[in-house]
Design an enzyme around this catalytic site. Structure first.
Site, PDB file in Angstrom:
ATOM      1  N   ARG A 297       0.811  -1.216   0.000  1.00  0.00           N
ATOM      2  CA  ARG A 297       0.000   0.000   0.000  1.00  0.00           C
ATOM      3  C   ARG A 297       0.843   1.264   0.000  1.00  0.00           C
ATOM      4  O   ARG A 297       0.606   2.196  -0.763  1.00  0.00           O
ATOM      5  CB  ARG A 297      -0.967   0.001   1.180  1.00  0.00           C
ATOM      6  CG  ARG A 297      -2.171  -0.916   0.933  1.00  0.00           C
ATOM      7  CD  ARG A 297      -3.092  -0.930   2.113  1.00  0.00           C
ATOM      8  NE  ARG A 297      -2.354  -0.990   3.369  1.00  0.00           N
ATOM      9  CZ  ARG A 297      -2.629  -0.269   4.429  1.00  0.00           C
ATOM     10  NH1 ARG A 297      -3.605   0.600   4.395  1.00  0.00           N
ATOM     11  NH2 ARG A 297      -1.931  -0.422   5.526  1.00  0.00           N
ATOM     12  N   THR A 298       1.835   1.314   0.867  1.00  0.00           N
ATOM     13  CA  THR A 298       2.679   2.513   0.942  1.00  0.00           C
ATOM     14  C   THR A 298       3.430   2.713  -0.371  1.00  0.00           C
ATOM     15  O   THR A 298       3.510   3.828  -0.898  1.00  0.00           O
ATOM     16  CB  THR A 298       3.670   2.391   2.119  1.00  0.00           C
ATOM     17  OG1 THR A 298       2.936   2.150   3.303  1.00  0.00           O
ATOM     18  CG2 THR A 298       4.490   3.647   2.284  1.00  0.00           C
TER      19      THR A 298
ATOM     20  N   LYS B  34      24.631  -8.843  -0.701  1.00  0.00           N
ATOM     21  CA  LYS B  34      26.080  -9.035  -0.820  1.00  0.00           C
ATOM     22  C   LYS B  34      26.809  -8.310   0.302  1.00  0.00           C
ATOM     23  O   LYS B  34      28.021  -8.203   0.298  1.00  0.00           O
ATOM     24  CB  LYS B  34      26.558  -8.518  -2.178  1.00  0.00           C
ATOM     25  CG  LYS B  34      26.023  -9.322  -3.344  1.00  0.00           C
ATOM     26  CD  LYS B  34      26.498  -8.715  -4.659  1.00  0.00           C
ATOM     27  CE  LYS B  34      25.491  -8.950  -5.766  1.00  0.00           C
ATOM     28  NZ  LYS B  34      25.431  -7.804  -6.680  1.00  0.00           N
TER      29      LYS B  34
ATOM     30  N   ARG C   8      11.652   2.347   3.010  1.00  0.00           N
ATOM     31  CA  ARG C   8      10.924   1.497   3.958  1.00  0.00           C
ATOM     32  C   ARG C   8      11.913   0.421   4.376  1.00  0.00           C
ATOM     33  O   ARG C   8      12.530  -0.235   3.524  1.00  0.00           O
ATOM     34  CB  ARG C   8       9.724   0.866   3.263  1.00  0.00           C
ATOM     35  CG  ARG C   8       9.052  -0.230   4.070  1.00  0.00           C
ATOM     36  CD  ARG C   8       7.831   0.314   4.726  1.00  0.00           C
ATOM     37  NE  ARG C   8       7.056  -0.701   5.406  1.00  0.00           N
ATOM     38  CZ  ARG C   8       5.844  -0.453   5.897  1.00  0.00           C
ATOM     39  NH1 ARG C   8       5.313   0.735   5.767  1.00  0.00           N
ATOM     40  NH2 ARG C   8       5.185  -1.387   6.518  1.00  0.00           N
TER      41      ARG C   8
ATOM     42  N   HIS D 237       6.198   6.377  10.904  1.00  0.00           N
ATOM     43  CA  HIS D 237       5.635   6.300   9.559  1.00  0.00           C
ATOM     44  C   HIS D 237       4.940   7.651   9.344  1.00  0.00           C
ATOM     45  O   HIS D 237       3.724   7.753   9.364  1.00  0.00           O
ATOM     46  CB  HIS D 237       4.645   5.131   9.500  1.00  0.00           C
ATOM     47  CG  HIS D 237       4.216   4.766   8.111  1.00  0.00           C
ATOM     48  ND1 HIS D 237       4.716   5.375   6.986  1.00  0.00           N
ATOM     49  CD2 HIS D 237       3.334   3.846   7.665  1.00  0.00           C
ATOM     50  CE1 HIS D 237       4.150   4.825   5.920  1.00  0.00           C
ATOM     51  NE2 HIS D 237       3.309   3.905   6.311  1.00  0.00           N
TER      52      HIS D 237
END
Ligand SMILES: [Zn+2]
Lengths: 305, 181
Positions: free
Chosen positions: A53-54, A82, A103, A131
Site C-alpha cells: 500500500r505505501t 552481498k 521502507r 511512519h
C-alpha cells in the site's frame, strides 16, 4: 515556510506551524492537481521490506505529477544481500535520484539514510518506530472530516501498546489541545513513556477498557487492529481477538457526527454495516494518502513553497 | 563494537595503604586521609565520589585500559555523602571537560581534580551533556545502530533520574538500561 530539501523522518521533527502548513498544501494539491509539477524529477523508492500500500501510494503520487520512479521492492534483489551497508546504498542512490522514499525493517534506518543522502529522504516506515506520512494523512483526514483539529475529543481503541500509528498520531495531535480516550485492555494500553509525554504537555486523557464508557464524548474514534503476530502465545491472542467491535449497536451510544477512522486493513473490528454510514471515514482516510504524498514530494523538491 | 575488558593491563590497587611521598599541602584534612588509601599522583587526574559500582564503567568510558600512565582504581571506600564510593587516579593525563561530561552518565556527582606537581590545579564539575555521542549502546535490538556500523547518539531527555532517547530509533532508555559501548 520553505520545506525544500527537508527530510520527512519522524513526526517529532515537525512543529505545529509546519504541520498546519503541510496540511494547507495537501488541501491545495487535492483541489488543484497540477499534473506536470514533478516532471523531470526522479523518486527512488527503496523498499527493503514489502509494503504494497505505501509503495503503490508513493508510486501513484509521483506518476500523477509526471515524475519518474526507480528503485526496488524487496531487499533480495539488491546488493544488500552481498553485504553492502545501508549507508553505501543510500549514498549511491543519491547519485541517481532527486528524492528517496525508504521502507526498512530496522528502527532508525530512515534517520541514518537521511544522514547519508544529500537529497531529501522520506520515511515510508522504519520498523515499529515512525511512519510520518501515515500520521500526516491521519491528521489531514481529521481536519477534513471535522473541519478543525483544535479541541477535539479523540478515542483510540485496540492495540495501543504496539500500534505505531496511534503513538505518532497522539504526539502530533497533542499540539491541538485534544482530550484523549485510550480504550484497551490493560495488557494493550498506551505505553507509560507516551502517557508521561502527554502529562508533561498538559494533555488531558482517560484510560479505560470499556468501549462504551466515553463513547458519547467522542468526535473521532481511531480503531486499530489487534495483530496476531504480537502474541507469542496463540491463547493470549484468542483472549483479545474481537473484544472491541464497532457495529450498529455501538452506534446507538455515539454523537451523530462521530467519525470512525482505521489505518486498514481491518479484520473484524469494524462491521461492514458501518461502511455506508456517515460515521465511516476510513476509506476516505486511505484515499488521502495520495494528496498527502503528492504534497510532501512537491514540498521537499521545492516545487511548492 | 564491544571492547574486550583488559583489566589485567590496568594497575589496580584496591584499598592500598601506601603513604604518598609528599603530603598534599593544600588538600583538606578529610581529603588527605582518603588519599592515603590510594597512591598519590604527581601529574594527572583524580576522579572522586564515584558510585562504587560505576568505577569500572568509567574505566571503559574513558578507555583507561589503554592509558600509558598508571591508573589506580579503588572501590568500596567509605563516604559520608554517598555510602560506598570509588576513586580513580589517572597518572599523566588531564581530563577535558568533554571527557568529564561522559562520566556524568554513570557518576553524576563525581568530582574531578586535575593534579599538577601533587597539587590540585583545577576542579572540574561533572555536567550531564545534552547529547551523548558514541558512549552508550542502544537497548533496542532492532535499532539500526545495533545492526550497522554507525556511532550511537542519544539526547538527554531528563537528567535526574537520567533518561535518554536514541537519535535513530527514538526509543527512551532509563538509567538501568544503559550499557556502555
Ligand atoms: Zn536506537
Amino acid at each position: 515556510m520553505d520545506l525544500k530539501n527537508r527530510d520527512i523522518i519522524s513526526i517529532n521533527d515537525f512543529s505545529k506551524e509546519e504541520l498546519l502548513h503541510i496540511l494547507k498544501v495537501v488541501k491545495q494539491v487535492e483541489s488543484n492537481p497540477k499534473n506536470n509539477l514533478l516532471k523531470g524529477k526522479i523518486l527512488a523508492a527503496l523498499f527493503f521490506e514489502p509494503s504494497t500500500r505505501t509503495r503503490l501510494s508513493f508510486i501513484s503520487s509521483m506518476e500523477q505529477l509526471s515524475g519518474t520512479i526507480i528503485g526496488f521492492s524487496t531487499a533480495n534483489v539488491t546488493s544488500i544481500q552481498k553485504g553492502e551497508s545501508l549507508w553505501d546504498t543510500i549514498k549511491m542512490t543519491g547519485q541517481y535520484a532527486d528524492v528517496i522514499v525508504i521502507r526498512h525493517p530496522l528502527e532508525g534506518s530512515a534517520r541514518l539514510a537521511a544522514e547519508a543522502a544529500s537529497i531529501p529522504v522520506i520515511n515510508g516506515g522504519d520498523g515499529s518506530n515512525q511512519h510520518p506520512t501515515q500520521t500526516m494523512l491521519d491528521l489531514y483526514t481529521i481536519q477534513k472530516t471535522k473541519g478543525r483539529l483544535e479541541n477535539l475529543h479523540i478515542g483510540f481503541v485496540g492495540d495501543l501498546k504496539y500500534g505505531r500509528t496511534v503513538h505518532s498520531l497522539v504526539i502530533a495531535l497533542a499540539n491541538f489541545n485534544p482530550t484523549f480516550y485510550f480504550i484497551a485492555p490493560d495488557d494493550l494500553q498506551m505505553p507509560e513513556s507516551y502517557l508521561d509525554e502527554l502529562f508533561q504537555k498538559k494533555v488531558k486523557y482517560h484510560k479505560t477498557s470499556d468501549l462504551t464508557r466515553f463513547s458519547k464524548e467522542l468526535d473521532v474514534l481511531y480503531v486499530t487492529r489487534i495483530q496476531k503476530e504480537r502474541f507469542p502465545d496463540p491463547l493470549e491472542y484468542e483472549k483479545f481477538k474481537g473484544i472491541y467491535r464497532i457495529d450498529g449497536a455501538f452506534l446507538q451510544h455515539v454523537k451523530k457526527d462521530l467519525k470512525i477512522m482505521h489505518p486498514l486493513p481491518r479484520i473484524d473490528e469494524i462491521d461492514k454495516s458501518i461502511d455506508n454510514t456517515e460515521h465511516a471515514a476510513y476509506f476516505g482516510q486511505a484515499a488521502n494518502g495520495i494528496p498527502v504524498r503528492k504534497a510532501l514530494l512537491a514540498l521537499v523538491l521545492g516545487k511548492i513553497k | 563494537m564491544a571492547k574486550k575488558k583488559a583489566k589485567n593491563k590496568t594497575h589496580i590497587k584496591r584499598k592500598e595503604r601506601i603513604k604518598p611521598k609528599k603530603v598534599i599541602p593544600n588538600a583538606p584534612k578529610e581529603e588527605t586521609k582518603r588519599e592515603l588509601k590510594i597512591s598519590a599522583i604527581e601529574e594527572g587526574t583524580v576522579i572522586d565520589h564515584i558510585p562504587t559500582d560505576a568505577a569500572f564503567k568509567i574505566v571503559e568510558i574513558l578507555d583507561l585500559e589503554n592509558q600509558k600512565g598508571i591508573v589506580s582504581i579503588a572501590t568500596n571506600l567509605q563516604s559520608k555523602s554517598i555510602g560506598k564510593k570509588g576513586i580513580i587516579k589517572v597518572g599523566g593525563k588531564s581530563l577535558t571537560q568533554d571527557e568529564v561530561n561522559k562520566i556524568a552518565i554513570v557518576a553524576p556527582d563525581a568530582t574531578v581534580n586535575i593534579i599538577k606537581n601533587y597539587y590540585v590545579k583545577e576542579k572540574i564539575k561533572v555536567k550531564t551533556p545534552e547529547i551523548i555521542d558514541n558512549v552508550v549502546k542502544c537497548s533496542n535490538p532492532v535499532c539500526i545502530t545495533n545492526n550497522e556500523q554507525v556511532p550511537t547518539k542519544f539526547y538527554v531527555a531528563k537528567k535526574d533520574p537520567l533518561k535518554i532517547k536514541c537519535h535513530y530509533c527514538e526509543r527512551s532508555m532509563g538509567k538501568d538500561d544503559i550499557e556502555i559501548i
